[in-house]
Design an enzyme around this catalytic site. Structure first.
Site, short mmCIF file in Angstrom:
data_model
loop_
_atom_site.label_atom_id
_atom_site.label_comp_id
_atom_site.label_asym_id
_atom_site.label_seq_id
_atom_site.Cartn_x
_atom_site.Cartn_y
_atom_site.Cartn_z
N HIS A 72 14.59 -66.83 88.99
CA HIS A 72 13.26 -66.17 88.38
C HIS A 72 11.82 -66.77 89.38
O HIS A 72 10.80 -66.68 88.71
CB HIS A 72 13.09 -65.89 87.15
CG HIS A 72 14.13 -65.09 86.35
ND1 HIS A 72 13.83 -63.90 86.24
CD2 HIS A 72 15.40 -65.15 85.95
CE1 HIS A 72 14.94 -63.46 85.58
NE2 HIS A 72 15.88 -64.06 85.58
N THR A 73 12.45 -67.75 90.33
CA THR A 73 11.06 -68.16 90.82
C THR A 73 10.83 -67.40 92.12
O THR A 73 9.84 -67.41 92.50
CB THR A 73 11.57 -69.69 91.31
OG1 THR A 73 12.72 -69.67 92.11
CG2 THR A 73 11.80 -70.75 90.20
N SER B 68 34.46 -47.12 104.58
CA SER B 68 34.62 -48.61 103.99
C SER B 68 36.25 -48.80 103.24
O SER B 68 36.59 -47.71 102.89
CB SER B 68 33.64 -48.81 102.68
OG SER B 68 34.05 -49.80 101.95
N SER C 64 27.97 -57.66 91.52
CA SER C 64 28.26 -58.87 90.59
C SER C 64 27.20 -59.93 90.71
O SER C 64 27.47 -61.15 90.49
CB SER C 64 29.61 -59.51 91.03
OG SER C 64 30.66 -58.74 90.57
N SER D 241 25.30 -60.37 96.20
CA SER D 241 24.74 -59.74 97.12
C SER D 241 25.44 -58.94 98.16
O SER D 241 25.12 -59.06 99.47
CB SER D 241 23.61 -60.73 97.87
OG SER D 241 22.85 -61.32 97.08
N SER D 242 26.33 -58.22 97.83
CA SER D 242 27.23 -57.44 98.70
C SER D 242 26.31 -56.36 99.29
O SER D 242 26.34 -56.13 100.50
CB SER D 242 28.46 -56.87 97.93
OG SER D 242 27.81 -55.67 97.02
N SER D 243 25.22 -56.03 98.74
CA SER D 243 24.39 -54.92 99.31
C SER D 243 23.45 -55.54 100.36
O SER D 243 23.57 -54.82 101.61
CB SER D 243 23.46 -54.34 98.29
OG SER D 243 22.63 -55.37 97.68
N ASP E 257 17.96 -62.30 99.02
CA ASP E 257 19.44 -61.94 99.31
C ASP E 257 19.62 -61.73 100.99
O ASP E 257 20.46 -62.28 101.56
CB ASP E 257 19.81 -60.82 98.66
CG ASP E 257 19.82 -60.71 97.23
OD1 ASP E 257 19.48 -61.70 96.63
OD2 ASP E 257 20.27 -59.55 96.41
P1 ADP Z 1 25.19 -56.83 94.71
O1 ADP Z 1 24.41 -56.80 95.92
O2 ADP Z 1 25.03 -57.90 93.92
O3 ADP Z 1 26.76 -56.88 95.06
P2 ADP Z 1 24.18 -54.12 94.36
O4 ADP Z 1 24.16 -53.30 93.17
O5 ADP Z 1 22.78 -54.67 94.79
O6 ADP Z 1 24.98 -55.70 93.85
O7 ADP Z 1 25.02 -53.72 95.39
C1 ADP Z 1 26.17 -53.13 95.48
C2 ADP Z 1 26.55 -52.03 96.14
O8 ADP Z 1 26.53 -52.17 97.49
C3 ADP Z 1 27.88 -51.17 96.05
O9 ADP Z 1 27.82 -50.61 94.75
C4 ADP Z 1 27.97 -50.53 97.05
O10 ADP Z 1 27.31 -49.26 96.96
C5 ADP Z 1 27.43 -51.32 98.26
N1 ADP Z 1 28.43 -52.14 99.01
C6 ADP Z 1 28.49 -53.50 99.12
N2 ADP Z 1 29.67 -53.79 100.00
C7 ADP Z 1 30.18 -52.58 100.06
C8 ADP Z 1 31.49 -52.34 100.75
N3 ADP Z 1 32.44 -53.32 101.29
N4 ADP Z 1 31.81 -51.10 100.79
C9 ADP Z 1 31.20 -50.17 100.41
N5 ADP Z 1 30.11 -50.38 99.73
C10 ADP Z 1 29.53 -51.72 99.68
MG MG Z 2 22.49 -56.25 95.89
#
Ligand code: ADP
Ligand code: MG
Length: 389
Positions: free
Chosen positions: A38-39, A71, A126, A129-131, A175
């Site tokens: 939270h910084t 995907s 989770s 930062s997958s997004s 991120d």
């Molecule tokens: P985080 O960034 O913490 O993982 P977010 O809710 O910000 O969580 O982003 C997750 C979203 O990003 C997933 O629900 C999906 O829509 C998208 N995403 C990320 N990686 C993939 C992937 N490999 N294939 C399809 N969608 C993905």
């Molecule tokens: Mg995200």
């Protein structure tokens, strides 16, 4: 899966789905914070790690100005026109790809359409930062298709803008910055006000282990807004007393103590946590560089205690996870990661004892809570880049 196996697996899937060969390959990592909860929105500092769990994209150009995206992690095909307007917005995960395309077009950057296939090794949604890793990979892909260079900080800002404006998630830049500018073997110390960074080397035999509580994060949205509001309330009062204060970044602990009685007690606790956490970011960077394991453990323990008692973002699952982490063999430190209210935590562990650490932590946590956690040993990895074709 090794890189060459993953490449062959994706190539085969690309052929099956699109009937041709991919010509472009890009990757971008996920991330976890080592210190600095939270910084970021207080214009402070964060110590973050880009990790060897990532998103890869394989692609081949098209001549009709369309992007067709699939995907390997989520079923279905999404297609959009690069120059299509808001009304052509795709639904589902491909919005992250389309949003980057739209922001680049708004900047006047031209690139052809493509068929693209994503393969991710990050758990989705989770807090790793997958997004952002998907956005960063998409930005690099479009830059290579268009034959233009994107300066890394600009790329991070554009990806953040894509997530803010098009996807509609009000994330900070942490991120995307970390996914693009991370380095293997180091943590990245980000100055969230100036958007500059330095690297803090991580000792080779210290391994980051992500410990996912798998606790539902229902409270996180509203409580996050409430924490931000407390920080802003603190800044309003302190700005009236101390010249030049526009964010908690500008306040020292001594100044906060001086004006503590003028602040609502909850606001004062929230502000105190942020100031102390900012100091711990620099402290941990120094402790890692010096390989001072006592200091690493102590700083992370203080961070967790502050998150629990001052910022109040801990939940029982996080306390159970910390207990499991601290009782496991080889542990050096444990603390929350991300915004709290469940989600992932981060342990630093003696590398040669990681297997025992993972087994013990998983077992104790499952025993205490009845939930099987996700425990992932990771390495810090280089930021987004092209994979050779
Ligand atoms: P985080 O960034 O913490 O993982 P977010 O809710 O910000 O969580 O982003 C997750 C979203 O990003 C997933 O629900 C999906 O829509 C998208 N995403 C990320 N990686 C993939 C992937 N490999 N294939 C399809 N969608 C993905
Ligand atoms: Mg995200």
């Amino acid at each position: 899966m090794q890189s060459d196996e993953r490449r062959a697996f994706m190539r085969e899937a690309f052929r099956t789905r699109f009937g041709r060969e991919p010509e472009y390959w890009v990757r971008a990592p996920g991330r976890v914070d080592a210190m600095g909860s939270h910084t970021d929105y207080n214009e402070g500092f964060v110590l973050t790690l880009s990790i060897d769990r990532d998103s890869w994209i394989a692609a081949a150009p098209r001549t009709d100005g369309r992007v067709c995206a699939e995907s390997m992690n989520v079923a279905g095909r999404h297609a959009f026109e690069i120059d299509g307007g808001v009304e052509t917005r795709v639904s589902g995960w491909a919005i992250y790809v389309q949003s980057v395309a739209q922001v680049l077009r708004q900047e006047g950057l031209a690139f052809p359409g493509c068929d693209l296939l994503v393969h991710g090794t990050l758990p989705l949604a989770s807090g790793l930062s997958s997004s952002a890793s998907l956005e960063a990979a998409a930005a690099l892909l479009f830059a290579s298709l268009g034959g233009f260079a994107l300066e890394p900080v600009r790329a991070a800002k554009l990806c953040q803008r894509a997530e803010n404006e098009v996807v509609g998630v009000q994330c900070g830049i942490l991120d995307q910055y970390s996914s693009i500018l991370g380095e293997a073997g180091s943590a990245l110390l980000l100055d969230c006000r100036h958007l500059t960074h330095a690297y803090a080397p991580i000792p080779d035999d210290l391994q980051p282990v992500i410990c996912d509580t798998r606790a539902p994060r229902e409270l996180s949205g509203s409580a996050y807004g409430e924490r931000r509001a407390s920080c802003e309330a603190g800044v309003r009062v302190l700005a009236g007393r101390i010249p030049g204060v526009t964010a908690l970044r500008d306040v020292t602990s001594a100044q906060l103590a001086e004006y503590a009685s003028e602040l609502d007690p909850t606001v004062e606790r929230r502000c105190r946590f942020v100031l102390e956490e900012n100091e711990r970011v620099h402290g941990l960077a120094r402790a890692l560089a010096a390989d001072d394991r006592g200091a690493i453990g102590a700083l992370c323990a203080q961070s967790f205690a502050g998150a629990r008692d001052l910022y109040e973002i801990s939940v029982p699952a996080m306390e159970a996870m910390l207990e499991a982490i601290l009782a496991a063999p080889g542990v050096v430190s444990g603390r929350q990661a991300g915004a709290g209210f469940g989600g992932c935590m981060l342990a630093l562990v003696e590398a040669q004892r990681v297997d025992d650490f993972v087994a013990s932590t998983a077992d104790s946590y499952a025993h205490a809570t009845g939930t099987v956690p996700g425990i992932h040993a990771v390495r810090s990895a280089v930021g987004a880049g092209l994979l050779s074709a």
